[in-house]
Scaffold this motif. Sequence first.
Motif, PDB file in Angstrom:
ATOM      1  N   ASP A 189      44.246  29.815   2.721  1.00  0.00           N
ATOM      2  CA  ASP A 189      45.249  28.805   3.326  1.00  0.00           C
ATOM      3  C   ASP A 189      45.919  28.824   4.248  1.00  0.00           C
ATOM      4  O   ASP A 189      45.758  29.858   4.708  1.00  0.00           O
ATOM      5  CB  ASP A 189      45.640  28.413   2.184  1.00  0.00           C
ATOM      6  N   ALA A 190      47.190  28.127   4.547  1.00  0.00           N
ATOM      7  CA  ALA A 190      47.579  27.927   5.988  1.00  0.00           C
ATOM      8  C   ALA A 190      48.997  29.026   6.018  1.00  0.00           C
ATOM      9  O   ALA A 190      49.114  29.863   6.438  1.00  0.00           O
ATOM     10  CB  ALA A 190      48.519  27.007   6.154  1.00  0.00           C
ATOM     11  N   ASP A 202      36.813  19.335  -0.105  1.00  0.00           N
ATOM     12  CA  ASP A 202      39.203  20.667   0.418  1.00  0.00           C
ATOM     13  C   ASP A 202      38.687  21.693   1.606  1.00  0.00           C
ATOM     14  O   ASP A 202      38.585  21.745   2.774  1.00  0.00           O
ATOM     15  CB  ASP A 202      39.034  21.529  -0.597  1.00  0.00           C
ATOM     16  N   GLU A 237      36.082  20.650   4.403  1.00  0.00           N
ATOM     17  CA  GLU A 237      35.972  20.017   5.212  1.00  0.00           C
ATOM     18  C   GLU A 237      37.586  19.584   5.434  1.00  0.00           C
ATOM     19  O   GLU A 237      38.378  19.267   7.464  1.00  0.00           O
ATOM     20  CB  GLU A 237      35.760  17.800   5.232  1.00  0.00           C
ATOM     21  N   LYS A 238      39.170  19.068   5.039  1.00  0.00           N
ATOM     22  CA  LYS A 238      40.416  19.324   5.498  1.00  0.00           C
ATOM     23  C   LYS A 238      40.577  20.435   5.877  1.00  0.00           C
ATOM     24  O   LYS A 238      42.075  20.558   7.454  1.00  0.00           O
ATOM     25  CB  LYS A 238      40.231  18.980   4.383  1.00  0.00           C
ATOM     26  N   LEU A 239      40.189  21.261   5.318  1.00  0.00           N
ATOM     27  CA  LEU A 239      40.709  22.709   6.305  1.00  0.00           C
ATOM     28  C   LEU A 239      40.305  22.766   7.930  1.00  0.00           C
ATOM     29  O   LEU A 239      40.820  23.723   8.914  1.00  0.00           O
ATOM     30  CB  LEU A 239      40.457  23.492   5.433  1.00  0.00           C
ATOM     31  N   ARG A 285      39.397  20.461   9.328  1.00  0.00           N
ATOM     32  CA  ARG A 285      39.631  19.766  10.216  1.00  0.00           C
ATOM     33  C   ARG A 285      41.461  19.794  11.782  1.00  0.00           C
ATOM     34  O   ARG A 285      41.679  19.162  11.960  1.00  0.00           O
ATOM     35  CB  ARG A 285      39.945  17.913   9.672  1.00  0.00           C
ATOM     36  N   SER A 286      41.900  20.710  10.193  1.00  0.00           N
ATOM     37  CA  SER A 286      42.826  20.849  10.250  1.00  0.00           C
ATOM     38  C   SER A 286      43.617  22.502  11.016  1.00  0.00           C
ATOM     39  O   SER A 286      44.560  22.451  11.512  1.00  0.00           O
ATOM     40  CB  SER A 286      44.019  20.938   8.762  1.00  0.00           C
ATOM     41  N   GLY A 287      42.847  23.199  11.647  1.00  0.00           N
ATOM     42  CA  GLY A 287      42.731  24.295  12.186  1.00  0.00           C
ATOM     43  C   GLY A 287      43.282  25.360  11.710  1.00  0.00           C
ATOM     44  O   GLY A 287      43.352  26.299  12.344  1.00  0.00           O
ATOM     45  N   VAL A 288      43.359  24.929  10.037  1.00  0.00           N
ATOM     46  CA  VAL A 288      43.718  26.369   9.005  1.00  0.00           C
ATOM     47  C   VAL A 288      41.942  27.355   8.889  1.00  0.00           C
ATOM     48  O   VAL A 288      42.296  28.270   9.105  1.00  0.00           O
ATOM     49  CB  VAL A 288      43.517  25.222   7.514  1.00  0.00           C
ATOM     50  N   THR A 293      39.179  28.680  10.863  1.00  0.00           N
ATOM     51  CA  THR A 293      38.591  28.769  12.791  1.00  0.00           C
ATOM     52  C   THR A 293      37.326  30.315  12.706  1.00  0.00           C
ATOM     53  O   THR A 293      36.951  30.634  11.846  1.00  0.00           O
ATOM     54  CB  THR A 293      40.144  28.836  13.489  1.00  0.00           C
TER      55      THR A 293
END
Length: 295
Positions: free
Chosen positions: A224-225, A237, A239-241, A243-246, A248
């Motif tokens: 996670d971040a 979950d 896809e959100k990770l 999109r948020s750049g967490v 890479t």
Amino acid sequence: MPLTGKEKLNAEVLIEALPYMRQFDGKTVVIKYGGNAMVAEELKNAFAKDVILLKQVGINPVIIHGGGPQIGKTMTQMGLKSRFIDGLRVTDQETVNVVEMVLAGKVNKDIVKLINLNGGRAVGLSGKDGHTIQARKLTHVRRGPDTEVPEIIDLGWVGDVQHIDTSLLDLLSASRFIPVVAPVGVGRDGETYNINADSVAGHIAEALNAEKLILLTDVPGIKDAEDKLISRVTPDDVEKLVRSGVVTGGMIPKIETCLKAYNGGVSASHIIDGRIPHALLLEIFTDKGIGTVVR
């Protein structure tokens, strides 16, 4: 005589594993084998024993392996230069011959030998055997902030999976053998294609209607971040990770492989740390596992 603390722990581990052995009896588990687990002797032997145990308890493991470092080393020894674009090996005719020689002729047979020496019954094949991995040329499109229109990059004999014929894999598994597959595909006219091993593993898991897809990596899993391991994620979950750049870099294609397998009917995909001895058993047969499961 009372049991010692270690004996009690061993007994508890076996009891914890028993329901999973029952649950996965007769199921197929596709394993992408790569990274340090293919290099360190302790990890190599632990992997072989894990796979053999899976087969002994009624699970059908199918192994797909990588071999990028071995290809690079051989090319250097032959006086050839490796060239990459966006992390993909540019594969001209000379390079694809080296790729096939190393993956199907050396790495594959080393893994088969390792499993057999540890008491298993493994058979090695490439995707060309029995037309198991039918491929086409990969169209690689580069997009970037400085590119007005997408640029199509010619990577040579780099392939994309078009179809998986499971006939040979089914036959081997039913005959109590452990298939070990080199990610080399065959084109319509018999041409050879170099294919990403993660992608091959995902396609094979989907085609075999596997219970699990397991990717052995050199990282603990998805984080996670705050750089903490996430033990379980849903496709939403993931896809959100992204999109948020967490998430890479090299983790993105692995996650994409897991999502494709999930959408293709694979019950669960796991990203685990192959640097941990007996990582497969710890992930499959314990309640907590050690990596990240996408389900």
